[in-house]
Design a protein around this motif. Structure first.
Motif, PDB file in Angstrom:
ATOM      1  N   LEU A   1       1.030  -1.154  -0.670  1.00  0.00           N
ATOM      2  CA  LEU A   1      -0.627  -0.145   0.092  1.00  0.00           C
ATOM      3  C   LEU A   1       0.744   1.099   0.436  1.00  0.00           C
ATOM      4  O   LEU A   1       1.057   1.964  -0.895  1.00  0.00           O
TER       5      LEU A   1
ATOM      6  N   TYR B   1       0.240   4.369  -2.953  1.00  0.00           N
ATOM      7  CA  TYR B   1       0.286   5.748  -2.109  1.00  0.00           C
ATOM      8  C   TYR B   1       1.169   6.530  -3.333  1.00  0.00           C
ATOM      9  O   TYR B   1       1.019   7.196  -3.418  1.00  0.00           O
TER      10      TYR B   1
ATOM     11  N   ARG C   1      -2.012  10.826   2.008  1.00  0.00           N
ATOM     12  CA  ARG C   1      -2.891   9.476   1.421  1.00  0.00           C
ATOM     13  C   ARG C   1      -4.725   9.861   1.950  1.00  0.00           C
ATOM     14  O   ARG C   1      -5.262   9.819   0.509  1.00  0.00           O
TER      15      ARG C   1
ATOM     16  N   ASP D   1      -6.458   9.955  -1.553  1.00  0.00           N
ATOM     17  CA  ASP D   1      -8.016   9.110  -1.914  1.00  0.00           C
ATOM     18  C   ASP D   1      -8.951   9.969  -2.299  1.00  0.00           C
ATOM     19  O   ASP D   1      -9.425   9.603  -2.873  1.00  0.00           O
TER      20      ASP D   1
ATOM     21  N   LYS E   1      -9.950   6.036  -2.791  1.00  0.00           N
ATOM     22  CA  LYS E   1      -8.475   5.072  -2.092  1.00  0.00           C
ATOM     23  C   LYS E   1      -9.140   3.832  -2.359  1.00  0.00           C
ATOM     24  O   LYS E   1      -8.026   3.156  -2.858  1.00  0.00           O
ATOM     25  N   GLU E   2     -10.464   3.417  -4.199  1.00  0.00           N
ATOM     26  CA  GLU E   2     -10.809   1.930  -3.931  1.00  0.00           C
ATOM     27  C   GLU E   2      -9.819   1.284  -4.625  1.00  0.00           C
ATOM     28  O   GLU E   2      -9.175   0.480  -5.080  1.00  0.00           O
TER      29      GLU E   2
ATOM     30  N   TYR F   1      -6.481   0.596  -3.689  1.00  0.00           N
ATOM     31  CA  TYR F   1      -5.951  -0.441  -2.900  1.00  0.00           C
ATOM     32  C   TYR F   1      -6.392  -1.750  -3.927  1.00  0.00           C
ATOM     33  O   TYR F   1      -5.953  -3.150  -3.813  1.00  0.00           O
TER      34      TYR F   1
ATOM     35  N   THR G   1      -4.185  -4.683  -4.379  1.00  0.00           N
ATOM     36  CA  THR G   1      -4.129  -6.196  -4.043  1.00  0.00           C
ATOM     37  C   THR G   1      -3.707  -6.539  -5.212  1.00  0.00           C
ATOM     38  O   THR G   1      -3.512  -7.775  -5.080  1.00  0.00           O
TER      39      THR G   1
ATOM     40  N   LEU H   1     -10.056  -7.357  -1.359  1.00  0.00           N
ATOM     41  CA  LEU H   1      -8.947  -6.993  -1.712  1.00  0.00           C
ATOM     42  C   LEU H   1      -8.921  -6.352  -0.100  1.00  0.00           C
ATOM     43  O   LEU H   1      -8.868  -6.109   0.886  1.00  0.00           O
TER      44      LEU H   1
ATOM     45  N   GLU I   1      -6.440  -5.084   3.204  1.00  0.00           N
ATOM     46  CA  GLU I   1      -6.699  -3.532   3.851  1.00  0.00           C
ATOM     47  C   GLU I   1      -5.600  -3.491   4.673  1.00  0.00           C
ATOM     48  O   GLU I   1      -4.560  -4.447   5.285  1.00  0.00           O
ATOM     49  N   ASP I   2      -5.024  -2.052   5.128  1.00  0.00           N
ATOM     50  CA  ASP I   2      -4.312  -2.061   5.763  1.00  0.00           C
ATOM     51  C   ASP I   2      -3.689  -2.668   7.037  1.00  0.00           C
ATOM     52  O   ASP I   2      -4.717  -3.076   7.800  1.00  0.00           O
TER      53      ASP I   2
END
Length: 390
Positions: free
Chosen positions: A30, A34, A53, A57, A62-63, A66, A70, A103, A105-106
């Motif tokens: 991630l 970014y 971030r 976003d 944001k998606e 991510y 992913t 997806l 997740e951080d």
């Protein structure tokens, strides 16, 4: 990347892989994504590469970030899994429509699963030494005469001109006809002996393929078919030849070309199945020493670094396969029983041509039947249309 994994068998040719990527790997990826977006776009009020971030976003979503993370995590994890579980894929992983549900997740582990088509595991009819025929390596009279004709052409001797001692000495550089024939005999026999190792490998591979009574899966054939096509088109590009030029040089249509490649793919699939079975039966699996030796042969200095790179990029398993199949052929050749017989060697695989001709005839018959059936199904509609016109 730390990766927990489990592989369960779905069928003889399909497995289900469940895996979990550690949280640190997810967070690092991630950060990479970014940083990529921070450098890619200009964000008002922030220096290049320093946008936080929340700003990214709001700007790109944001998606989106991510999803990119992913995709990278899945790609890297897949390559690790292939090596870690020693899988032999013959296709792409199937996530069964769950791609959009997965997806990262951080700061959390990422769990995923997929199904994968793999090479069929089969057993051969027999693991006894191969028995085969080879053509003798002695030069035949016609071989020598053929080479003499070539030498005459190189020396500028007219067709039908008698081979005199003067021509042999001055134009061909030999003391006598006897010396000429001895030299040619030696060249022919050396050439035949030089071709013998490869010929043995080819004959043994075909003989082992005879011992496979299971047809390869459509997925395996399609996979090999795509590999053969890619190699073919890469070679054409390398030599600056278009596909149409290649077809013209071979005097074949595109349909004939693709049918030929498909047949090659089926044969290659059965050969691979046979060699893989030989590997399992005789315990010829690739070792780390084998891989290191291959890299050293290629002149690679930092072997461990290269080995790691190949594993991470998903290439190492292909090298493992190639090494194992080479070992299988080498082992089978070493233990084979060869008989030198020109006539039997020439005709020992005639049945393959007969089988191919029968399959072609059957396919042509089916195609004609289907065409006739289609024509019959169309007729009522045509008649109806004609009545409407009236």
């Amino acid at each position: 990347m730390e990766l927990k994994s489990e592989v369960t068998k779905v069928s003889d040719t399909r497995v289900k892989v469940s895996a979990e990527v550690d949280a640190d790997t997810v967070s690092k990826e991630l950060n990479v994504q970014y940083k990529k977006y921070a450098n890619k776009y200009k964000f008002p009020g922030f220096r290049a590469g320093h946008a936080p971030r929340p700003v990214i976003d709001n700007a790109v979503g944001k998606e989106t970030v991510y999803l990119d993370a992913t995709e990278e995590v899945l790609n890297d994890a897949y390559h690790v899994l292939i090596e870690q579980e020693l899988l032999r894929p013959v296709g792409e992983p199937n996530f069964e429509g769950k791609e959009n549900e997965m997806l990262v997740e951080d700061k959390k582990p990422f769990k995923f699963e997929f199904e994968l088509e793999v090479s069929p595991v089969v057993e051969l009819d027999s693991y006894e030494p191969v028995e085969a025929y080879l053509p003798p390596t002695e030069a035949k009279a016609e071989d020598i005469e053929s080479q003499i004709d070539l030498y005459k052409g190189y020396a500028g001797v007219e067709e039908g001109e008698e081979l005199t001692e003067e021509i042999i000495k001055e134009k061909m550089g030999f003391e006598s006809e006897e010396k000429l024939r001895e030299a040619i005999q030696g060249l022919v026999e050396n050439e035949k002996k030089g071709a013998l190792p490869r010929l043995k490998e080819d004959v043994v591979s075909l003989k082992l393929r005879e011992r496979v009574q299971v047809e390869p899966t459509d997925e395996m054939v399609d996979y090999i078919n795509n590999v053969l096509l890619n190699e073919m088109f890469q070679n054409l590009q390398q030599y600056g030849m278009t596909f149409d030029q290649y077809l013209a040089s071979r005097k074949m249509s595109s349909d004939e070309f693709y049918d030929d490649v498909q047949k090659q793919a089926v044969d290659e699939a059965k050969t691979r199945m046979a060699l893989d079975a030989w590997v399992r039966h005789f315990g010829l699996a690739t070792t780390d020493e084998d891989i290191i030796e291959e890299f050293e042969k290629a002149g690679i200095k930092d072997v461990e670094k290269t080995k790691k790179q190949w594993a991470e990029s998903g290439r190492l398993w292909r090298l493992r396969e190639a090494i194992e199949r080479s070992k299988a052929v080498e082992n089978a050749v070493e233990n084979a029983k060869f008989t030198f017989d020109a006539e039997k060697a020439e005709h020992q695989f005639d049945y393959l041509n007969e089988e191919a001709e029968n399959k072609d005839a059957e396919q042509k018959k089916n195609d004609e039947a289907n065409k006739a059936e289609s024509s019959e199904n169309v007729k009522p509609s045509e008649e109806t249309a004609e009545k409407k016109d009236e």
